[in-house]
Design a protein around this motif. Structure first.
Motif, PDB file in Angstrom:
ATOM      1  N   ASN A 167      -9.474 -34.926-122.628  1.00 14.19           N
ATOM      2  CA  ASN A 167      -8.884 -35.481-121.410  1.00 14.19           C
ATOM      3  C   ASN A 167      -9.588 -36.750-120.945  1.00 14.19           C
ATOM      4  OD1 ASN A 167      -7.059 -35.207-119.228  1.00 14.19           O
ATOM      5  ND2 ASN A 167      -7.330 -32.982-119.373  1.00 14.19           N
ATOM      6  N   ARG A 227       0.498 -34.827-130.049  1.00 12.93           N
ATOM      7  CA  ARG A 227       1.097 -36.117-130.406  1.00 12.93           C
ATOM      8  C   ARG A 227       2.257 -36.489-129.494  1.00 12.93           C
ATOM      9  NH1 ARG A 227      -1.328 -36.628-135.485  1.00 12.93           N
ATOM     10  NH2 ARG A 227      -1.427 -34.725-136.717  1.00 12.93           N
ATOM     11  N   GLU A 229       5.571 -36.993-127.683  1.00 14.24           N
ATOM     12  CA  GLU A 229       6.950 -36.648-128.058  1.00 14.24           C
ATOM     13  C   GLU A 229       7.081 -36.327-129.547  1.00 14.24           C
ATOM     14  OE1 GLU A 229       9.302 -40.018-127.055  1.00 14.24           O
ATOM     15  OE2 GLU A 229       8.455 -41.270-128.633  1.00 14.24           O
ATOM     16  N   GLY A 231       5.263 -34.173-131.147  1.00 14.66           N
ATOM     17  CA  GLY A 231       4.882 -32.795-131.442  1.00 14.66           C
ATOM     18  C   GLY A 231       3.384 -32.616-131.583  1.00 14.66           C
ATOM     19  N   ALA A 232       2.960 -31.810-132.547  1.00 14.83           N
ATOM     20  CA  ALA A 232       1.537 -31.470-132.657  1.00 14.83           C
ATOM     21  C   ALA A 232       1.234 -30.889-134.038  1.00 14.83           C
ATOM     22  CB  ALA A 232       1.172 -30.451-131.577  1.00 14.83           C
ATOM     23  N   GLU A 251      12.394 -36.764-120.442  1.00 19.39           N
ATOM     24  CA  GLU A 251      11.108 -36.727-119.752  1.00 19.39           C
ATOM     25  C   GLU A 251      11.291 -37.102-118.276  1.00 19.39           C
ATOM     26  OE1 GLU A 251       7.511 -38.029-122.027  1.00 19.39           O
ATOM     27  OE2 GLU A 251       7.282 -39.386-120.334  1.00 19.39           O
ATOM     28  N   PRO A 254       5.735 -36.702-117.022  1.00 20.32           N
ATOM     29  CA  PRO A 254       4.839 -36.349-118.139  1.00 20.32           C
ATOM     30  C   PRO A 254       3.536 -35.678-117.719  1.00 20.32           C
ATOM     31  CG  PRO A 254       4.823 -38.728-117.765  1.00 20.32           C
ATOM     32  CD  PRO A 254       5.866 -38.158-116.848  1.00 20.32           C
ATOM     33  N   GLY A 256       0.726 -33.239-116.960  1.00 17.24           N
ATOM     34  CA  GLY A 256       0.500 -31.814-117.198  1.00 17.24           C
ATOM     35  C   GLY A 256       0.919 -31.327-118.573  1.00 17.24           C
ATOM     36  N   GLY A 258      -0.225 -32.034-121.581  1.00 20.57           N
ATOM     37  CA  GLY A 258      -1.385 -31.664-122.401  1.00 20.57           C
ATOM     38  C   GLY A 258      -2.049 -30.397-121.893  1.00 20.57           C
ATOM     39  N   ASP A 259      -2.078 -30.230-120.584  1.00 20.51           N
ATOM     40  CA  ASP A 259      -2.714 -29.042-120.000  1.00 20.51           C
ATOM     41  C   ASP A 259      -1.882 -27.788-120.318  1.00 20.51           C
ATOM     42  OD1 ASP A 259      -4.402 -30.962-118.886  1.00 20.51           O
ATOM     43  OD2 ASP A 259      -3.149 -31.133-117.106  1.00 20.51           O
ATOM     44  N   PHE A 261       0.196 -27.494-122.855  1.00 24.42           N
ATOM     45  CA  PHE A 261       0.026 -27.277-124.301  1.00 24.42           C
ATOM     46  C   PHE A 261      -1.240 -26.447-124.534  1.00 24.42           C
ATOM     47  CE2 PHE A 261      -1.854 -28.242-128.357  1.00 24.42           C
ATOM     48  CZ  PHE A 261      -0.797 -28.357-129.248  1.00 24.42           C
ATOM     49  N   ASN A 283       3.652 -26.369-128.253  1.00 21.77           N
ATOM     50  CA  ASN A 283       4.523 -27.546-128.329  1.00 21.77           C
ATOM     51  C   ASN A 283       5.678 -27.403-127.331  1.00 21.77           C
ATOM     52  OD1 ASN A 283       5.429 -29.970-129.779  1.00 21.77           O
ATOM     53  ND2 ASN A 283       7.046 -28.676-130.630  1.00 21.77           N
ATOM     54  N   ALA A 287       6.476 -29.646-123.946  1.00 24.69           N
ATOM     55  CA  ALA A 287       7.790 -30.296-123.845  1.00 24.69           C
ATOM     56  C   ALA A 287       8.555 -29.812-122.613  1.00 24.69           C
ATOM     57  CB  ALA A 287       8.606 -30.007-125.107  1.00 24.69           C
TER      58      ALA A 287
HETATM   59  P1  ATP Z   1      -1.590 -35.411-120.545  1.00 18.23           P
HETATM   60  O1  ATP Z   1      -0.759 -36.598-120.155  1.00 18.23           O
HETATM   61  O2  ATP Z   1      -1.183 -34.164-119.822  1.00 18.23           O
HETATM   62  O3  ATP Z   1      -3.076 -35.667-120.549  1.00 18.23           O
HETATM   63  P2  ATP Z   1      -1.975 -35.260-123.411  1.00 18.23           P
HETATM   64  O4  ATP Z   1      -2.124 -36.705-123.773  1.00 18.23           O
HETATM   65  O5  ATP Z   1      -3.180 -34.405-123.420  1.00 18.23           O
HETATM   66  O6  ATP Z   1      -1.169 -35.110-122.055  1.00 18.23           O
HETATM   67  P3  ATP Z   1       0.478 -35.077-124.916  1.00 18.23           P
HETATM   68  O7  ATP Z   1       0.353 -35.336-126.373  1.00 18.23           O
HETATM   69  O8  ATP Z   1       1.078 -36.121-124.057  1.00 18.23           O
HETATM   70  O9  ATP Z   1      -0.935 -34.579-124.389  1.00 18.23           O
HETATM   71  O10 ATP Z   1       1.360 -33.762-124.703  1.00 18.23           O
HETATM   72  C1  ATP Z   1       0.945 -32.510-125.180  1.00 18.23           C
HETATM   73  C2  ATP Z   1       2.036 -31.874-126.003  1.00 18.23           C
HETATM   74  O11 ATP Z   1       3.197 -31.650-125.187  1.00 18.23           O
HETATM   75  C3  ATP Z   1       2.509 -32.700-127.184  1.00 18.23           C
HETATM   76  O12 ATP Z   1       1.666 -32.524-128.313  1.00 18.23           O
HETATM   77  C4  ATP Z   1       3.907 -32.136-127.387  1.00 18.23           C
HETATM   78  O13 ATP Z   1       3.813 -30.890-128.044  1.00 18.23           O
HETATM   79  C5  ATP Z   1       4.374 -31.910-125.947  1.00 18.23           C
HETATM   80  N1  ATP Z   1       5.016 -33.108-125.379  1.00 18.23           N
HETATM   81  C6  ATP Z   1       4.481 -33.996-124.523  1.00 18.23           C
HETATM   82  N2  ATP Z   1       5.367 -34.973-124.208  1.00 18.23           N
HETATM   83  C7  ATP Z   1       6.498 -34.677-124.852  1.00 18.23           C
HETATM   84  C8  ATP Z   1       7.801 -35.292-124.942  1.00 18.23           C
HETATM   85  N3  ATP Z   1       8.105 -36.414-124.272  1.00 18.23           N
HETATM   86  N4  ATP Z   1       8.724 -34.719-125.730  1.00 18.23           N
HETATM   87  C9  ATP Z   1       8.460 -33.586-126.416  1.00 18.23           C
HETATM   88  N5  ATP Z   1       7.259 -32.958-126.374  1.00 18.23           N
HETATM   89  C10 ATP Z   1       6.284 -33.485-125.607  1.00 18.23           C
END
Ligand code: ATP
Length: 316
Positions: A167, A227, A229, A231-232, A251, A254, A256, A258-259, A261, A283, A287
Motif C-alpha cells: 500500500n 493487476r 482491471e 485481474g491478478a 468502475e 476504485p 478499496g 486492493g483492500d 482483494f 479478484n 472487482a
Molecule cells: P487500491 O487502490 O485499493 O490501493 P490496489 O492498487 O492495491 O488498490 P488493484 O490492483 O487496483 O489494487 O485492485 C485489486 C484487485 O481488484 C485487482 O487485482 C482486481 O482483481 C480487482 N480490480 C480492481 N480494479 C478493477 C477493475 N476496474 N476491474 C476489474 N477488477 C478490478
C-alpha cells in the motif's frame, strides 16, 4: 489457530458526487461511509467467512458509530477497538478528477486513529490471533507501527503467520525510515500482496520473475500480484501458480479494491481453499467493490461473490 487481525486507522469517507478539482466551492457530497484501509480489509475478510478482528480507535461520535456498527454487523471482533472520549473519528473528503486521480482533505493525523495504544484488550486479542495482516498505512502512524512491531513476534511465536499489503503511496513514502521499515516487514512476511511497482520495491529489483524468486529466497512463501482491471496472479514458493483475468465491470469508485482483494484472499487461504479458488474470490471481491460508491460498500459475502462471478464476463 485464531482470527486474522489487522491494526490501524478507522475513518469515514465523504465523497463528492461530481468529478472536479478540490473542495473550494460548495458541492454535493455523499457519506459518511465507513473506511480506512485496514477496516476495509478486515470487513471483507469477515464477510468472506474468515475469523477476523481489528485493533483501532474511533471517537465517541457518529462517525465512530458508523464504523463500529458496520464491523460488528459483518462479524469482526471489535473488542480491541477503543473509543476515545476526546478525539474525533478521522475523516477523509474525496473528490475524483476527470482523469481518475483524486483530491483529498484528510483529518486523520489529529483524530482518534492517532491515539492507538497497547491496552489490556489489545494484549488479550493478540494472544489468541493466528494471523496478522499489515498494511503500508502503518508507515504513516507511529502508534500503529509500535503496536504492529510488538504484535508480529507474539503471533509468530505461537505459530501464526503474517501478510503484507505494501500500500505504498507517495504521501507514505515521505515519512521517515519508510524504506527500512518496509524491508523489515518484507523479511517477516509469509504472504505478500503487491500492486503496481510494489513487487519491485519489495524485491529491490525489476522483472517480475526475478523479483518473485528473490522474495522467495528471502523467506516469503506466497505472493498474490494485483493487476487492477487486468485481474491478478498468485505464486507459491513450492512452484504452484494461479492466474485470473479481470472481470469486466463499470468502475464507480476504485477506492478499496486492493483492500477487499486482500481481505478475501487472506480469508480464503486461511479457510483452506486452494490457490486458484482463493484468487478467483479475491479478484471478484476487488472487482465488485469498484462497482459501488463508498470504499467498503461493495465488500461481499461468499454467496454474493459467487453470484457476482456467475453473472460477470471476464477479459479474454
Ligand atoms: P487500491 O487502490 O485499493 O490501493 P490496489 O492498487 O492495491 O488498490 P488493484 O490492483 O487496483 O489494487 O485492485 C485489486 C484487485 O481488484 C485487482 O487485482 C482486481 O482483481 C480487482 N480490480 C480492481 N480494479 C478493477 C477493475 N476496474 N476491474 C476489474 N477488477 C478490478
Amino acid at each position: 489457530l485464531g482470527p486474522t487481525v489487522t491494526i490501524g486507522e478507522i475513518l469515514v469517507e465523504i465523497v463528492a458526487r461530481e468529478t472536479g478539482t478540490g473542495f473550494r466551492e460548495p458541492i454535493d457530497l455523499i457519506g459518511p461511509f465507513p473506511s480506512g484501509a485496514p477496516a476495509i480489509f478486515i470487513d471483507q475478510c469477515a464477510r468472506m467467512g474468515g475469523a477476523a478482528a481489528m485493533v483501532g480507535v474511533v471517537g465517541d461520535d457518529d462517525f465512530g458509530f458508523v464504523n463500529i456498527e458496520r464491523l460488528k454487523r459483518d462479524g469482526v471482533d471489535i473488542s480491541a477497538i477503543a473509543v476515545s472520549p476526546d478525539h474525533p473519528t478521522g475523516s477523509a473528503f474525496v473528490r475524483y478528477r476527470e482523469d481518475g486521480s483524486r483530491d483529498f482533505v484528510y483529518n486523520i493525523a489529529k483524530s482518534a486513529a492517532a491515539r492507538l495504544e497497547w491496552t489490556p484488550q489489545v494484549e488479550a486479542l493478540i494472544a489468541h490471533c493466528g494471523h496478522i495482516h499489515v498494511m503500508g498505512t502503518v508507515f504513516a502512524s507511529p502508534a500503529a507501527w509500535a503496536i504492529t512491531e510488538r504484535a508480529i513476534p507474539l503471533i509468530k511465536a505461537r505459530g501464526g503467520t503474517m501478510s503484507l499489503d505494501p500500500n505504498l503511496r507517495k504521501e507514505l513514502l515521505a515519512h521517515g525510515q519508510t524504506e527500512e521499515k518496509f524491508a523489515s516487514l518484507v523479511d517477516k512476511a509469509d504472504l505478500l500482496l503487491p500492486s503496481g511497482n510494489e513487487l519491485f520495491l519489495a524485491a529491490g529489483m525489476d522483472g517480475e520473475e526475478r523479483a518473485i524468486e528473490a522474495l522467495f529466497r528471502r523467506g516469503v512463501q506466497e505472493i498474490a500480484v494485483k493487476r487492477g482491471e487486468h485481474g491478478a496472479s498468485a505464486r507459491q514458493r513450492t512452484g504452484a501458480r494461479a492466474d485470473c483475468p479481470g472481470l469486466i465491470v463499470e468502475e464507480t469508485d476504485p477506492t478499496g479494491a486492493g483492500d477487499c482483494f486482500g481481505g478475501a484472499y487472506v480469508a480464503c487461504r486461511r479457510l483452506g481453499m486452494p490457490l486458484q479458488t482463493a484468487l478467483e474470490f479475491a479478484n471478484a471481491a476487488g472487482a465488485r467493490n469498484v462497482t459501488r460508491l463508498g470504499p467498503m460498500e461493495g465488500a461481499g459475502t461468499r454467496a454474493e461473490l459467487e453470484d457476482f462471478m456467475a453473472r460477470t464476463a471476464r477479459r479474454s
